[in-house]
Design a protein around this motif. Structure first.
Motif, PDB file in Angstrom:
ATOM      1  N   PHE A   1       0.869  -1.186   0.000  1.00 29.02           N
ATOM      2  CA  PHE A   1       0.000   0.000   0.000  1.00 29.02           C
ATOM      3  C   PHE A   1       0.897   1.225   0.000  1.00 29.02           C
ATOM      4  CE2 PHE A   1      -2.033   3.463   2.271  1.00 29.02           C
ATOM      5  CZ  PHE A   1      -3.333   3.475   1.802  1.00 29.02           C
ATOM      6  N   ILE A   2       0.565   2.203  -0.842  1.00 27.87           N
ATOM      7  CA  ILE A   2       1.349   3.427  -0.895  1.00 27.87           C
ATOM      8  C   ILE A   2       0.415   4.615  -1.053  1.00 27.87           C
ATOM      9  CG2 ILE A   2       1.730   3.318  -3.411  1.00 27.87           C
ATOM     10  CD1 ILE A   2       4.570   4.413  -2.835  1.00 27.87           C
ATOM     11  N   ASN A   3       0.693   5.688  -0.321  1.00 30.58           N
ATOM     12  CA  ASN A   3      -0.145   6.888  -0.364  1.00 30.58           C
ATOM     13  C   ASN A   3       0.771   8.101  -0.468  1.00 30.58           C
ATOM     14  OD1 ASN A   3      -2.253   8.666  -0.248  1.00 30.58           O
ATOM     15  ND2 ASN A   3      -2.729   8.339   1.901  1.00 30.58           N
ATOM     16  N   THR A   4       1.263   8.339  -1.665  1.00 33.73           N
ATOM     17  CA  THR A   4       2.209   9.422  -1.923  1.00 33.73           C
ATOM     18  C   THR A   4       1.704  10.246  -3.097  1.00 33.73           C
ATOM     19  OG1 THR A   4       3.537   8.205  -3.539  1.00 33.73           O
ATOM     20  CG2 THR A   4       4.086   7.887  -1.209  1.00 33.73           C
ATOM     21  N   MET A   5       2.495  11.222  -3.504  1.00 29.64           N
ATOM     22  CA  MET A   5       2.123  12.061  -4.647  1.00 29.64           C
ATOM     23  C   MET A   5       2.571  11.452  -5.976  1.00 29.64           C
ATOM     24  SD  MET A   5       0.371  14.322  -3.239  1.00 29.64           S
ATOM     25  CE  MET A   5       0.102  15.412  -4.642  1.00 29.64           C
ATOM     26  N   LEU A   6       3.195  10.268  -5.924  1.00 26.99           N
ATOM     27  CA  LEU A   6       3.601   9.617  -7.162  1.00 26.99           C
ATOM     28  C   LEU A   6       2.373   9.128  -7.918  1.00 26.99           C
ATOM     29  CD1 LEU A   6       6.613   7.490  -5.864  1.00 26.99           C
ATOM     30  CD2 LEU A   6       6.723   9.612  -7.179  1.00 26.99           C
ATOM     31  N   THR A   7       2.445   9.121  -9.233  1.00 29.22           N
ATOM     32  CA  THR A   7       1.311   8.664 -10.032  1.00 29.22           C
ATOM     33  C   THR A   7       1.236   7.136 -10.014  1.00 29.22           C
ATOM     34  OG1 THR A   7       2.594   8.554 -12.088  1.00 29.22           O
ATOM     35  CG2 THR A   7       1.556  10.663 -11.550  1.00 29.22           C
ATOM     36  N   HIS A   8       0.043   6.625 -10.227  1.00 30.56           N
ATOM     37  CA  HIS A   8      -0.148   5.177 -10.231  1.00 30.56           C
ATOM     38  C   HIS A   8       0.649   4.502 -11.348  1.00 30.56           C
ATOM     39  CE1 HIS A   8      -2.958   5.888  -7.178  1.00 30.56           C
ATOM     40  NE2 HIS A   8      -4.031   6.122  -7.925  1.00 30.56           N
ATOM     41  N   SER A   9       0.840   5.205 -12.447  1.00 32.01           N
ATOM     42  CA  SER A   9       1.607   4.626 -13.549  1.00 32.01           C
ATOM     43  C   SER A   9       3.066   4.406 -13.153  1.00 32.01           C
ATOM     44  CB  SER A   9       1.533   5.535 -14.786  1.00 32.01           C
ATOM     45  OG  SER A   9       2.006   6.833 -14.489  1.00 32.01           O
ATOM     46  N   GLU A  10       3.558   5.163 -12.148  1.00 33.35           N
ATOM     47  CA  GLU A  10       4.920   4.976 -11.653  1.00 33.35           C
ATOM     48  C   GLU A  10       5.037   3.844 -10.649  1.00 33.35           C
ATOM     49  OE1 GLU A  10       7.267   8.773 -10.766  1.00 33.35           O
ATOM     50  OE2 GLU A  10       5.201   9.493 -10.688  1.00 33.35           O
ATOM     51  N   THR A  11       4.000   3.659  -9.831  1.00 32.38           N
ATOM     52  CA  THR A  11       4.111   2.760  -8.678  1.00 32.38           C
ATOM     53  C   THR A  11       3.464   1.398  -8.861  1.00 32.38           C
ATOM     54  OG1 THR A  11       2.068   3.666  -7.708  1.00 32.38           O
ATOM     55  CG2 THR A  11       4.143   4.750  -7.117  1.00 32.38           C
ATOM     56  N   LEU A  12       2.469   1.303  -9.729  1.00 33.49           N
ATOM     57  CA  LEU A  12       1.632   0.098  -9.763  1.00 33.49           C
ATOM     58  C   LEU A  12       2.379  -1.167 -10.146  1.00 33.49           C
ATOM     59  CD1 LEU A  12      -1.125  -1.110  -9.381  1.00 33.49           C
ATOM     60  CD2 LEU A  12      -1.701  -0.467 -11.724  1.00 33.49           C
ATOM     61  N   MET A  13       3.065  -1.148 -11.273  1.00 36.47           N
ATOM     62  CA  MET A  13       3.723  -2.381 -11.721  1.00 36.47           C
ATOM     63  C   MET A  13       4.911  -2.771 -10.844  1.00 36.47           C
ATOM     64  SD  MET A  13       1.536  -3.178 -13.785  1.00 36.47           S
ATOM     65  CE  MET A  13       2.230  -4.795 -14.095  1.00 36.47           C
ATOM     66  N   PRO A  14       5.722  -1.804 -10.354  1.00 35.09           N
ATOM     67  CA  PRO A  14       6.768  -2.197  -9.397  1.00 35.09           C
ATOM     68  C   PRO A  14       6.183  -2.839  -8.134  1.00 35.09           C
ATOM     69  CG  PRO A  14       7.274  -0.052 -10.300  1.00 35.09           C
ATOM     70  CD  PRO A  14       5.902  -0.401 -10.787  1.00 35.09           C
TER      71      PRO A  14
END
Length: 242
Positions: free
Chosen positions: A28-41
């Motif tokens: 689970f992550i709640n940051t200002m990063l976009t989902h396209s950056e975080t989802l697959m990693p």
């Protein structure tokens, strides 16, 4: 039954793997990063953490709405790609219904709320007295004032969950309702709850092919709403001139 679930319906994003109702791993992550950056990693990391390959997954699940227009599309596209490549079935889960799986408490109703802007929320109500939430109304968009009046008639403890919970709790102070806000660790949308909701759908035979997954919006996207308003304004002006 191994399920890989994704939630990208709001600012937070999460990925979970469950097996027969048990959480094997969740990021689970709640940051200002976009989902396209975080989802697959995150997806890759959670699979490696539970020592599974993508091919080991039996079903893929995703929240299809309501929620962020961009966020929903990112999550659905990711699930479509993985499931289609493996020929695996999918479960399309209501974001609001998934959140109801965050809590289980006798004599309690969960009020799932997402901030829809303009003093509106996306909402659904569930009785969570048992192991499986029981829906009390359809998913809907309504004003906070309208929701407040309805909660005053519910006659039981109500717990607010979702990214709109804090907003609603602050605006609903003083209403005639035993109102509470969920603790931080169970307040937001989580992929594990998406997986639990998906498991119910799977057991009921309510799966879908990957190519049929579509976002379920309760309101038109903002750009479309603005275009409709602009067209109405132009038509009114034309009628006045005529």
């Amino acid at each position: 039954m191994k399920i890989l679930a994704i939630d990208t319906s709001a600012k937070a994003a999460s990925v979970a793997v469950t097996e027969d109702g048990e959480i094997k791993g969740e990021f689970f992550i709640n940051t200002m990063l976009t989902h396209s950056e975080t989802l697959m990693p995150m997806t890759d990391a959670v699979l490696r953490s539970v020592h599974l390959e993508l091919a080991d997954i039996d079903y893929f699940a995703v929240n299809t709405g309501p929620g962020s227009f961009t966020g929903l599309r990112i999550g659905i596209a990711a699930i479509k790609g993985m499931a289609y490549a493996l020929g695996k079935p999918c479960a399309a889960v209501s974001t609001l219904e998934a959140m109801a799986y965050n809590l289980s408490e006798p004599g309690t109703a969960v009020c799932c709320v997402m901030d829809a802007r303009c003093n509106q929320v996306y909402n659904a109500l569930f009785d969570v007295s048992g192991n499986i939430p029981v829906r009390l109304c359809d998913d809907r968009a309504l004003t906070i004032d309208e929701l407040s009046k309805e909660l005053e008639t519910i006659g039981k403890k109500v717990v607010l969950v979702g990214d709109g919970a804090k907003l609603c709790f602050s605006k609903m102070q003083g209403i005639a309702c035993d109102l509470h806000i969920a603790a931080e660790n169970v307040r937001y949308q989580r992929a594990s709850s998406t997986a639990f909701a998906a498991e119910k759908l799977i057991r009921e035979g309510k799966t879908t092919d990957p190519d049929k997954l579509m976002p379920q919006y309760l309101r038109l996207p903002q750009a479309q709403r603005e275009l409709i308003a602009k067209n109405k304004s132009n038509n009114t002006a034309a009628d006045t001139i005529a």
